[in-house]
Design a protein around this motif. Structure first.
Motif, mmCIF file in Angstrom:
data_model
loop_
_atom_site.group_PDB
_atom_site.id
_atom_site.type_symbol
_atom_site.label_atom_id
_atom_site.label_comp_id
_atom_site.label_asym_id
_atom_site.label_seq_id
_atom_site.Cartn_x
_atom_site.Cartn_y
_atom_site.Cartn_z
ATOM 1 N N GLN A 294 0.831 -1.206 0.000
ATOM 2 C CA GLN A 294 0.000 0.000 0.000
ATOM 3 C C GLN A 294 0.866 1.257 0.000
ATOM 4 N N THR A 295 0.432 2.258 -0.755
ATOM 5 C CA THR A 295 1.110 3.545 -0.787
ATOM 6 C C THR A 295 0.280 4.535 0.027
ATOM 7 N N LEU A 296 0.946 5.232 0.930
ATOM 8 C CA LEU A 296 0.293 6.246 1.762
ATOM 9 C C LEU A 296 0.827 7.614 1.371
ATOM 10 N N THR A 297 -0.050 8.564 1.103
ATOM 11 C CA THR A 297 0.372 9.932 0.809
ATOM 12 C C THR A 297 0.389 10.705 2.121
ATOM 13 N N THR A 298 1.551 11.262 2.442
ATOM 14 C CA THR A 298 1.723 11.971 3.713
ATOM 15 C C THR A 298 1.208 13.398 3.620
ATOM 16 N N VAL A 299 1.056 14.046 4.773
ATOM 17 C CA VAL A 299 0.686 15.460 4.825
ATOM 18 C C VAL A 299 1.749 16.291 4.110
ATOM 19 N N GLU A 300 2.998 15.858 4.159
ATOM 20 C CA GLU A 300 4.103 16.556 3.502
ATOM 21 C C GLU A 300 3.957 16.489 1.986
ATOM 22 N N GLY A 301 3.282 15.437 1.462
ATOM 23 C CA GLY A 301 3.015 15.342 0.032
ATOM 24 C C GLY A 301 3.681 14.172 -0.661
ATOM 25 N N GLU A 302 4.719 13.623 -0.057
ATOM 26 C CA GLU A 302 5.379 12.468 -0.651
ATOM 27 C C GLU A 302 4.756 11.184 -0.109
ATOM 28 N N ASN A 303 5.184 10.061 -0.668
ATOM 29 C CA ASN A 303 4.587 8.783 -0.301
ATOM 30 C C ASN A 303 5.448 7.951 0.639
ATOM 31 N N LEU A 304 4.771 7.108 1.391
ATOM 32 C CA LEU A 304 5.372 6.038 2.176
ATOM 33 C C LEU A 304 4.806 4.743 1.615
ATOM 34 N N THR A 305 5.560 3.658 1.710
ATOM 35 C CA THR A 305 5.075 2.364 1.240
ATOM 36 C C THR A 305 5.029 1.399 2.414
ATOM 37 N N VAL A 306 3.919 0.696 2.530
ATOM 38 C CA VAL A 306 3.726 -0.286 3.595
ATOM 39 C C VAL A 306 4.249 -1.638 3.120
ATOM 40 N N HIS A 307 4.995 -2.292 3.971
ATOM 41 C CA HIS A 307 5.385 -3.684 3.734
ATOM 42 C C HIS A 307 4.929 -4.463 4.949
ATOM 43 N N ARG A 308 4.242 -5.544 4.687
ATOM 44 C CA ARG A 308 3.647 -6.306 5.775
ATOM 45 C C ARG A 308 3.957 -7.782 5.585
ATOM 46 N N SER A 309 4.323 -8.416 6.689
ATOM 47 C CA SER A 309 4.521 -9.857 6.702
ATOM 48 C C SER A 309 3.863 -10.367 7.974
#
Length: 171
Positions: free
Chosen positions: A117-132
């Motif tokens: 999943q890609t999360l768009t931050t308040v700052e404007g750039e993205n974070l990516t979720v990695h889950r196991s």
């Protein structure tokens, strides 16, 4: 059960009916994100940075926000002098950029975070979720990775997930 039970380590998250223990303090849903964070001995650097960045009022606002909250140990991993430099008034813009990169609009519990999943931050750039399984990691724009060490700290205006690394935007 006695009301004076304490934990040997303030960093372990233990869900109770009232909240979650973080940094030796009980984080409760009746407090906002900032008021909960102020109680954590593991988040004094983050709280000081939020104050220096002028974000206290924002993070006390209605939200809802999902905050990925680096511990003091996470800030200690940064090169020597980084935190002291960032909290200087002349670096407020850079500090605010880094801090808002740790905030995502909405209330995202760990169960809501899906692998890839890609999360768009308040700052404007993205974070990516990695889950196991139950392990959740957050990858930043520069290739860094933070582990969620204490998920689902519920506040009145959002959710906090404690992380072990400071996430860095490209800006």
């Amino acid at each position: 059960m006695s009301g004076d039970a304490s934990m040997s380590s303030g960093t372990m998250g233990t869900a109770t009916t009232g909240g979650v223990m973080v940094g030796g303090a009980m984080m409760t849903p009746d407090k906002d994100i900032v008021d909960n964070a102020v109680g954590s001995a593991d988040h004094t650097t983050l709280v000081a940075a939020v104050k220096a960045g002028g974000l206290v009022e924002t993070l006390k606002g209605a939200g809802p926000f999902t905050v990925f909250a680096p511990t003091n140990a996470a800030f200690d991993k940064l090169p020597a002098g980084t935190v002291n430099t960032l909290v200087m008034p002349e670096n407020k813009t850079k500090l605010t950029t880094i801090l808002t990169y740790h905030v995502v609009p909405g209330r995202l519990m760990a169960a809501d975070l899906k692998d890839g999943q890609t999360l768009t931050t308040v700052e404007g750039e993205n974070l990516t979720v990695h889950r196991s399984g139950n392990t959740v990691m957050i990858h930043d724009a520069k290739g860094g990775m933070a582990n969620v060490t204490i998920p689902n700290v519920v506040s009145s205006n959002g959710i906090t997930h404690v992380i072990d690394t400071v996430l860095m935007p490209t800006k």
